[in-house]
Design a protein around this motif. Structure first.
Motif, PDB file in Angstrom:
ATOM      1  N   GLY A 116       0.812  -1.207   0.000  1.00 51.48           N
ATOM      2  CA  GLY A 116       0.000   0.000   0.000  1.00 51.48           C
ATOM      3  C   GLY A 116       0.847   1.259   0.000  1.00 51.48           C
ATOM      4  O   GLY A 116       0.376   2.339  -0.348  1.00 51.48           O
ATOM      5  N   SER A 117       2.121   1.123   0.384  1.00 53.55           N
ATOM      6  CA  SER A 117       3.021   2.270   0.345  1.00 53.55           C
ATOM      7  C   SER A 117       3.275   2.728  -1.081  1.00 53.55           C
ATOM      8  O   SER A 117       3.754   3.831  -1.310  1.00 53.55           O
ATOM      9  CB  SER A 117       4.355   1.928   1.006  1.00 53.55           C
ATOM     10  N   SER A 130      13.233   3.679  -6.995  1.00 53.17           N
ATOM     11  CA  SER A 130      12.750   5.056  -6.937  1.00 53.17           C
ATOM     12  C   SER A 130      11.836   5.218  -5.737  1.00 53.17           C
ATOM     13  O   SER A 130      11.140   4.281  -5.342  1.00 53.17           O
ATOM     14  CB  SER A 130      11.993   5.398  -8.226  1.00 53.17           C
ATOM     15  N   ASP A 131      11.883   6.409  -5.200  1.00 58.37           N
ATOM     16  CA  ASP A 131      11.084   6.683  -4.015  1.00 58.37           C
ATOM     17  C   ASP A 131       9.600   6.678  -4.388  1.00 58.37           C
ATOM     18  O   ASP A 131       9.191   7.430  -5.268  1.00 58.37           O
ATOM     19  CB  ASP A 131      11.472   8.063  -3.477  1.00 58.37           C
ATOM     20  N   PRO A 132       8.797   5.855  -3.755  1.00 56.93           N
ATOM     21  CA  PRO A 132       7.376   5.842  -4.120  1.00 56.93           C
ATOM     22  C   PRO A 132       6.686   7.114  -3.660  1.00 56.93           C
ATOM     23  O   PRO A 132       7.014   7.647  -2.597  1.00 56.93           O
ATOM     24  CB  PRO A 132       6.833   4.617  -3.374  1.00 56.93           C
ATOM     25  N   PRO A 133       5.770   7.616  -4.464  1.00 62.69           N
ATOM     26  CA  PRO A 133       5.037   8.816  -4.040  1.00 62.69           C
ATOM     27  C   PRO A 133       4.106   8.503  -2.875  1.00 62.69           C
ATOM     28  O   PRO A 133       3.718   7.352  -2.672  1.00 62.69           O
ATOM     29  CB  PRO A 133       4.240   9.200  -5.285  1.00 62.69           C
ATOM     30  N   ARG A 134       3.775   9.530  -2.134  1.00 66.08           N
ATOM     31  CA  ARG A 134       2.869   9.357  -0.997  1.00 66.08           C
ATOM     32  C   ARG A 134       1.523   8.841  -1.495  1.00 66.08           C
ATOM     33  O   ARG A 134       0.895   9.454  -2.352  1.00 66.08           O
ATOM     34  CB  ARG A 134       2.686  10.693  -0.286  1.00 66.08           C
ATOM     35  N   PRO A 135       1.068   7.710  -0.949  1.00 67.23           N
ATOM     36  CA  PRO A 135      -0.196   7.155  -1.430  1.00 67.23           C
ATOM     37  C   PRO A 135      -1.394   7.864  -0.820  1.00 67.23           C
ATOM     38  O   PRO A 135      -1.277   8.529   0.206  1.00 67.23           O
ATOM     39  CB  PRO A 135      -0.132   5.700  -0.951  1.00 67.23           C
ATOM     40  N   ALA A 136      -2.529   7.676  -1.457  1.00 66.28           N
ATOM     41  CA  ALA A 136      -3.771   8.183  -0.877  1.00 66.28           C
ATOM     42  C   ALA A 136      -4.214   7.219   0.226  1.00 66.28           C
ATOM     43  O   ALA A 136      -3.726   6.100   0.316  1.00 66.28           O
ATOM     44  CB  ALA A 136      -4.833   8.283  -1.965  1.00 66.28           C
ATOM     45  N   GLY A 137      -5.115   7.652   1.024  1.00 66.43           N
ATOM     46  CA  GLY A 137      -5.639   6.768   2.078  1.00 66.43           C
ATOM     47  C   GLY A 137      -4.842   6.934   3.344  1.00 66.43           C
ATOM     48  O   GLY A 137      -3.611   6.942   3.326  1.00 66.43           O
ATOM     49  N   ARG A 138      -5.543   7.059   4.463  1.00 64.53           N
ATOM     50  CA  ARG A 138      -4.875   7.382   5.714  1.00 64.53           C
ATOM     51  C   ARG A 138      -3.904   6.275   6.159  1.00 64.53           C
ATOM     52  O   ARG A 138      -2.768   6.543   6.520  1.00 64.53           O
ATOM     53  CB  ARG A 138      -5.931   7.604   6.806  1.00 64.53           C
ATOM     54  N   ALA A 140      -2.497   3.772   4.383  1.00 60.32           N
ATOM     55  CA  ALA A 140      -1.364   3.614   3.464  1.00 60.32           C
ATOM     56  C   ALA A 140      -0.379   4.761   3.637  1.00 60.32           C
ATOM     57  O   ALA A 140       0.843   4.559   3.637  1.00 60.32           O
ATOM     58  CB  ALA A 140      -1.866   3.531   2.030  1.00 60.32           C
ATOM     59  N   ALA A 141      -0.906   5.980   3.796  1.00 57.80           N
ATOM     60  CA  ALA A 141      -0.024   7.142   3.947  1.00 57.80           C
ATOM     61  C   ALA A 141       0.770   7.058   5.252  1.00 57.80           C
ATOM     62  O   ALA A 141       1.953   7.416   5.296  1.00 57.80           O
ATOM     63  CB  ALA A 141      -0.857   8.421   3.914  1.00 57.80           C
ATOM     64  N   ARG A 142       0.139   6.570   6.299  1.00 61.43           N
ATOM     65  CA  ARG A 142       0.842   6.442   7.575  1.00 61.43           C
ATOM     66  C   ARG A 142       1.974   5.416   7.464  1.00 61.43           C
ATOM     67  O   ARG A 142       3.089   5.647   7.921  1.00 61.43           O
ATOM     68  CB  ARG A 142      -0.157   6.030   8.669  1.00 61.43           C
ATOM     69  N   ARG A 143       1.668   4.300   6.831  1.00 59.42           N
ATOM     70  CA  ARG A 143       2.705   3.278   6.662  1.00 59.42           C
ATOM     71  C   ARG A 143       3.837   3.792   5.781  1.00 59.42           C
ATOM     72  O   ARG A 143       5.011   3.543   6.042  1.00 59.42           O
ATOM     73  CB  ARG A 143       2.086   2.016   6.058  1.00 59.42           C
ATOM     74  N   TRP A 144       3.468   4.485   4.727  1.00 61.92           N
ATOM     75  CA  TRP A 144       4.461   5.068   3.835  1.00 61.92           C
ATOM     76  C   TRP A 144       5.371   6.016   4.624  1.00 61.92           C
ATOM     77  O   TRP A 144       6.598   5.976   4.488  1.00 61.92           O
ATOM     78  CB  TRP A 144       3.741   5.820   2.707  1.00 61.92           C
ATOM     79  N   ALA A 145       4.770   6.866   5.450  1.00 61.71           N
ATOM     80  CA  ALA A 145       5.562   7.836   6.216  1.00 61.71           C
ATOM     81  C   ALA A 145       6.501   7.118   7.184  1.00 61.71           C
ATOM     82  O   ALA A 145       7.655   7.530   7.371  1.00 61.71           O
ATOM     83  CB  ALA A 145       4.619   8.775   6.979  1.00 61.71           C
ATOM     84  N   PHE A 146       6.038   6.038   7.791  1.00 62.42           N
ATOM     85  CA  PHE A 146       6.872   5.297   8.737  1.00 62.42           C
ATOM     86  C   PHE A 146       8.055   4.658   8.011  1.00 62.42           C
ATOM     87  O   PHE A 146       9.202   4.729   8.471  1.00 62.42           O
ATOM     88  CB  PHE A 146       6.027   4.228   9.440  1.00 62.42           C
ATOM     89  N   GLU A 147       7.769   4.061   6.861  1.00 60.43           N
ATOM     90  CA  GLU A 147       8.848   3.426   6.105  1.00 60.43           C
ATOM     91  C   GLU A 147       9.857   4.463   5.610  1.00 60.43           C
ATOM     92  O   GLU A 147      11.077   4.243   5.671  1.00 60.43           O
ATOM     93  CB  GLU A 147       8.265   2.657   4.916  1.00 60.43           C
ATOM     94  N   PRO A 309     -16.277  -2.256   0.040  1.00 64.02           N
ATOM     95  CA  PRO A 309     -14.984  -1.676   0.436  1.00 64.02           C
ATOM     96  C   PRO A 309     -15.100  -0.155   0.524  1.00 64.02           C
ATOM     97  O   PRO A 309     -15.993   0.438  -0.094  1.00 64.02           O
ATOM     98  CB  PRO A 309     -14.052  -2.088  -0.709  1.00 64.02           C
ATOM     99  N   ASP A 310     -14.194   0.445   1.304  1.00 63.65           N
ATOM    100  CA  ASP A 310     -14.194   1.906   1.291  1.00 63.65           C
ATOM    101  C   ASP A 310     -13.429   2.383   0.052  1.00 63.65           C
ATOM    102  O   ASP A 310     -12.880   1.583  -0.714  1.00 63.65           O
ATOM    103  CB  ASP A 310     -13.626   2.482   2.593  1.00 63.65           C
ATOM    104  N   ALA A 311     -13.426   3.691  -0.152  1.00 65.34           N
ATOM    105  CA  ALA A 311     -12.864   4.237  -1.390  1.00 65.34           C
ATOM    106  C   ALA A 311     -11.384   3.881  -1.536  1.00 65.34           C
ATOM    107  O   ALA A 311     -10.908   3.601  -2.647  1.00 65.34           O
ATOM    108  CB  ALA A 311     -13.060   5.749  -1.410  1.00 65.34           C
ATOM    109  N   ASP A 312     -10.643   3.877  -0.418  1.00 68.76           N
ATOM    110  CA  ASP A 312      -9.213   3.567  -0.500  1.00 68.76           C
ATOM    111  C   ASP A 312      -8.985   2.104  -0.886  1.00 68.76           C
ATOM    112  O   ASP A 312      -8.108   1.794  -1.696  1.00 68.76           O
ATOM    113  CB  ASP A 312      -8.539   3.862   0.845  1.00 68.76           C
ATOM    114  N   GLU A 313      -9.762   1.233  -0.279  1.00 73.06           N
ATOM    115  CA  GLU A 313      -9.639  -0.189  -0.643  1.00 73.06           C
ATOM    116  C   GLU A 313      -9.993  -0.398  -2.106  1.00 73.06           C
ATOM    117  O   GLU A 313      -9.344  -1.165  -2.820  1.00 73.06           O
ATOM    118  CB  GLU A 313     -10.577  -1.030   0.227  1.00 73.06           C
ATOM    119  N   LEU A 314     -11.027   0.283  -2.523  1.00 75.38           N
ATOM    120  CA  LEU A 314     -11.469   0.149  -3.909  1.00 75.38           C
ATOM    121  C   LEU A 314     -10.368   0.597  -4.863  1.00 75.38           C
ATOM    122  O   LEU A 314     -10.073  -0.070  -5.866  1.00 75.38           O
ATOM    123  CB  LEU A 314     -12.737   0.988  -4.114  1.00 75.38           C
TER     124      LEU A 314
END
Lengths: 357, 314
Positions: A116-117, A130-138, A140-147, A309-314
Motif C-alpha cells: 500500500g506504500s 525510486s522513491d514511491p510517491p505518498r499514497p492516498a488513504g490514511r 497507506a499514507a501512515r505506513r508510507w511515512a513510517f517506512e 470496500p471503502d474508497a481507499d480499498e477500492l
C-alpha cells in the motif's frame, strides 16, 4: 556483517518488534522453533503473547518507545526485525528505533512494509529504486511515512535498513488474509468491482522467510525489497476461495460505477453494509433448518448484505501493477515457495482448527 | 473487581494495601480518607479479614503472614504455585484457627450452583463422563505482564484452574491421566487433559488462541447436562435431560460484577459461620495445585499441525 551466514544458527539474538501479530508471531515460531537464533521479543503492550511465549524467548519491555529504551533492550542483538504497525508507528518512533539500533550496535534493521506504500502507483512495474510517491488513504499514507522515516533515519545513522515490501499477507492467524475475508464471506456478500486489478498476495511463511533472508543476507543491504507470491490471482478468486470454506456463495461482482458509488456512501451506511450484524437466535434456528432442507449453496445470496470496500480499498484493488521479484532474488536469495492453492489449503485447515463451527 | 464488590455492598474497607500508594489511592476513590498502607504489618490491628489479590507468586508468603497474624483470608486463584505452598497455607490456617477461602469467581455464576445442586440431588443418576472445552481466539487471559512473568503461567494455570476447580467441586478430587500441550520450552497455549474423578472419565480441552465452545457437558444416566463455563455465553444452561423433576433454572444476565458480589457475600457468610458450598476452600486450592503440578510433570508435546510448514492438518 551479519553473523550466521551459510545456514548456521546465529549466536547473537534477533530482536523482534510486533511479535504478537500474525506475521511476527509466525516469525518467532519459525526462528525460535527451528533454533535458527535466540529470539528477544520487544513488547509495546503485553497483549496476545500466548503464541510466542510457547518458546523460551527473552521478553523485554519497550513500551517507552524512545531511543534510550530501544538501545537498552536491543543491546547485543544482531538484527532487529520490525513488524510494527498501527497508529503509534510514526516518524518519531521510526527515528527512535533506528537510533536505538545504532546505539546498541545492531547490524541491520528489517521492517515489514506494505505494498500500500506504493498505493499512488496504479499501473506498470513497481521499482524499489525510486522513491514511491505518498499514497492516498490514511492507513497507506501512515505506513508510507513510517517506512520513509526508517530509511532516512538509517541513512543518517549509517545503519542498514531493509524494508521488505509485502502485498496482502494471508495464511494462519492473519486478519486481513484469513479471518476478515472469512467472516465477510460468511456473513455477507463481498462486492468486487468488475474492473479490479490483480490481487497480489504472499503466504505468511514466505513473508517470514523473506524477513529472515533480509536479516541474514550477506553484504550491505539497504532500502526497499519487493516480495510477492508465486503468481497473482484475481480479487474474486481470493474471496471465492473463502466461499468454498464457508460452503456457499459470498462474492458478487458489480459494475465499477455502481460499486464506486456505494464506496462513496456515508461511512455509517457503509459500516452497516460492511459489518452486517450476526443473525438473531431465531434466525439462526430458521437458518439451520433451512440448511438441512435446502441443498447447500442454493440459499439465495441476495438475502445477505453487501460488504462494500471503502474508497481507499477500492482504489487499491483497482491498481494494475506488476511486482518484480528481481531484487528479492538477487539481494536476498529469496523466492516464494507456497502457491495460492497450497496456501489456501493451509488457511482453510487453520480456520477449521481455530474456529470450529 | 473486589473493590467494586465492596463498594456495591456498602462496605468500607479498613485499609487498602499496596506498595504503590497511587494505585491504592485510585482504588480508594469511593472512600475518601480510607487508610492506605504499603504493607499489612503497618495496619495489622485495623482489620480482621483480608482479600488478597496480589500476583500469584506472592500469595503464599503474604497469606501465611496474614493467617499467622490472626486474619481470615480470601485469596485470589490460583491459591499457590505449588502444592507444597498450598499445603503450607492450609496448615497455617489450621494452626491459627482462621478461615482460608479461594476466590474462584466462576463458581458464583448462578447456573453453577443450580447444576451442583442438581447433580447432588441424584435426579440425573450416575455420571458417565464429562467433556469440558474452554478457550477463545486471543483469550484475554493470555495477556498481561503478570501472567507472562510466571514461570509456568500457561493456559492451564491462568484460565484452566477455573474449570479444574469446577470439576473438583462437582465431582471430587481429580487425578491426572495425561496432559498433552504445545509448550516448546515455556508456556502452553493449548492443552488437552484427561482426568479421572473417582471412576468418572473427564476430557478437558483448553486454548488461548482457538475458539472453543466454553461449556461443560456432563453425560449422565438420564441424559446430557450442558452448562456454560463463563458469563460471556448468551445462555448459561444449554441442555438438561428431559423429564427430570427439578426446579427450573431461570436464565438471567449474569455479569462478572454480579459474580464478585455473590463471592463477597459467600465469604462474609463463611465469616459468620455459614460456609456456602459455592465458596472454594483451602483444601480445594491444594487439590487444584496438585492437579496443575501433575499436568506440568507428566505433560507430553502436542505440536499444533501448523507448526510444520507443509504438514497436513488433522
Amino acid at each position: 556483517m551479519v553473523d550466521g551466514l551459510g545456514g548456521n544458527p546465529l549466536v547473537r539474538p534477533v530482536a523482534v518488534l510486533g511479535a504478537t501479530g500474525a506475521v511476527g508471531g509466525r516469525f518467532v515460531e519459525i526462528v525460535a522453533g527451528e533454533g535458527r537464533s535466540p529470539v528477544r521479543v520487544l513488547l509495546h503492550r503485553w497483549w496476545h503473547t500466548a503464541r510466542v511465549v510457547r518458546f523460551p524467548v527473552d521478553l523485554r519491555d519497550a513500551s517507552a518507545g524512545d531511543a534510550d529504551a530501544f538501545a537498552g533492550q536491543l543491546d547485543g542483538c544482531v538484527a532487529a526485525i520490525s513488524f510494527v504497525d498501527g497508529a503509534d508507528a510514526d516518524a518519531a518512533l521510526a527515528e527512535s528505533l533506528v537510533e536505538g539500533c545504532a546505539r546498541a550496535g545492531v547490524d541491520r534493521l528489517v521492517h515489514l512494509g506494505c505494498l500500500g506504500s506504493f498505493g499512488a502507483v496504479t499501473e506498470g512495474r513497481l521499482d524499489e529504486g525510486s522513491d514511491p510517491p505518498r499514497p492516498a488513504g490514511r492507513t497507506a499514507a501512515r505506513r508510507w511515512a513510517f517506512e520513509q522515516a526508517l530509511l532516512r533515519a538509517g541513512d543518517r545513522a549509517g545503519l542498514p535498513v531493509v524494508v521488505v515490501v509485502a502485498p496482502l499477507v494471508y495464511g494462519p492467524f492473519t486478519e486481513q488474509g484469513a479471518h476478515v475475508p472469512h467472516a465477510e464471506v460468511e456473513r455477507g456478500r463481498v462486492a468486487i468491482a468488475r474492473g479490479s486489478g490483480p490481487c497480489h498476495l504472499v503466504f505468511v511463511d514466505d513473508a517470514v522467510e523473506a524477513m529472515w533472508a533480509a536479516a541474514t543476507a550477506p553484504g550491505h543491504v539497504h532500502g526497499r525489497v519487493l516480495i510477492n507470491g508465486p503468481s497473482s490471482i484475481t480479487w474474486p478468486a481470493f474471496f471465492g476461495a473463502f466461499e468454498s470454506i464457508v460452503g456457499r456463495p459470498g462474492v458478487v461482482v458489480l459494475p465499477d460505477e455502481e460499486l464506486a458509488a456505494l464506496a462513496q456512501a456515508d461511512p455509517a451506511v457503509r459500516a452497516e453494509l460492511r459489518w452486517p450484524p450476526p443473525p438473531s437466535t431465531g434466525r439462526r434456528v430458521v437458518g439451520a433448518i433451512a440448511r438441512r432442507t435446502v441443498r447447500r449453496g442454493s440459499i439465495p445470496t441476495r438475502r445477505r448484505r453487501l460488504v462494500v470496500p471503502d474508497a481507499d480499498e477500492l482504489a487499491a484493488r483497482a491498481a494494475r501493477v506488476e511486482v518484480p521479484l528481481d531484487r528479492a532474488a538477487a539481494v536476498l536469495g529469496w523466492t516464494p515457495s507456497v502457491d495460492f492453492d497450497e496456501g489456501m489449503r493451509r488457511t482453510e485447515a487453520y480456520l477449521r482448527w481455530a474456529d470450529p463451527r | 473487581m473486589h473493590v467494586g464488590a465492596l463498594e456495591r455492598a456498602g462496605v468500607t474497607p479498613a485499609a487498602l494495601i499496596d506498595p504503590d500508594p497511587r494505585r491504592s489511592a485510585l482504588l480508594g476513590r469511593p472512600w475518601p480518607g480510607v487508610t492506605i498502607a504499603p504493607s499489612p504489618d503497618l495496619v495489622v490491628d485495623d482489620f480482621d479479614a483480608a482479600i488478597v489479590a496480589l500476583p500469584d507468586q506472592l500469595h503464599a508468603p503474604v497469606v501465611i503472614e496474614l493467617l499467622q497474624a490472626g486474619k481470615d483470608v480470601l485469596v485470589e486463584k490460583p491459591m499457590a504455585g505449588t502444592r507444597a505452598e498450598a499445603a503450607a497455607m492450609v496448615a497455617a490456617a489450621a494452626e491459627a484457627g482462621r478461615l482460608l477461602a479461594v476466590a474462584q469467581v466462576r463458581r458464583h455464576l448462578a447456573v453453577k450452583a443450580w447444576a451442583f445442586a442438581l447433580l447432588r440431588s441424584g435426579a440425573l443418576g450416575a455420571v458417565l463422563g464429562v467433556d469440558a472445552a474452554q478457550g477463545g481466539r486471543d483469550d484475554w487471559i493470555a495477556t498481561g505482564r503478570g501472567y507472562v512473568a510466571q514461570a509456568a503461567g500457561g493456559v492451564i494455570v491462568c484460565s484452566g484452574v477455573h474449570t479444574l476447580d469446577l470439576l473438583t467441586w462437582w465431582f471430587g478430587p481429580l487425578d491426572v491421566v495425561s496432559c498433552r500441550d504445545d509448550a516448546r520450552g515455556w508456556q502452553e497455549a493449548n492443552a488437552t487433559i484427561e482426568l479421572l474423578a473417582g471412576a468418572i472419565p473427564i476430557h478437558f480441552e483448553l486454548s488461548r488462541n482457538r475458539s472453543r465452545r466454553n461449556t461443560i457437558r456432563v453425560d449422565t444416566e438420564r441424559g446430557l447436562l450442558e452448562v456454560a463455563l463463563d458469563h460471556y455465553q448468551p445462555r448459561q444452561l444449554l441442555a438438561v435431560p428431559d423429564g427430570v423433576d427439578v426446579e427450573p433454572f431461570v436464565e438471567v444476565v449474569d455479569d462478572l460484577p454480579g459474580q464478585f458480589d455473590r463471592q463477597l457475600r459467600a465469604f462474609t457468610d463463611a465469616l459468620d459461620g455459614r460456609w456456602p458450598p459455592s465458596l472454594a476452600t483451602g483444601a480445594d486450592g491444594v487439590s487444584i495445585a496438585r492437579v496443575v503440578e501433575d499436568c506440568l510433570t507428566c505433560r507430553t508435546s502436542d505440536e499444533p499441525w501448523w507448526m510444520a510448514s507443509a504438514a497436513t492438518p488433522s
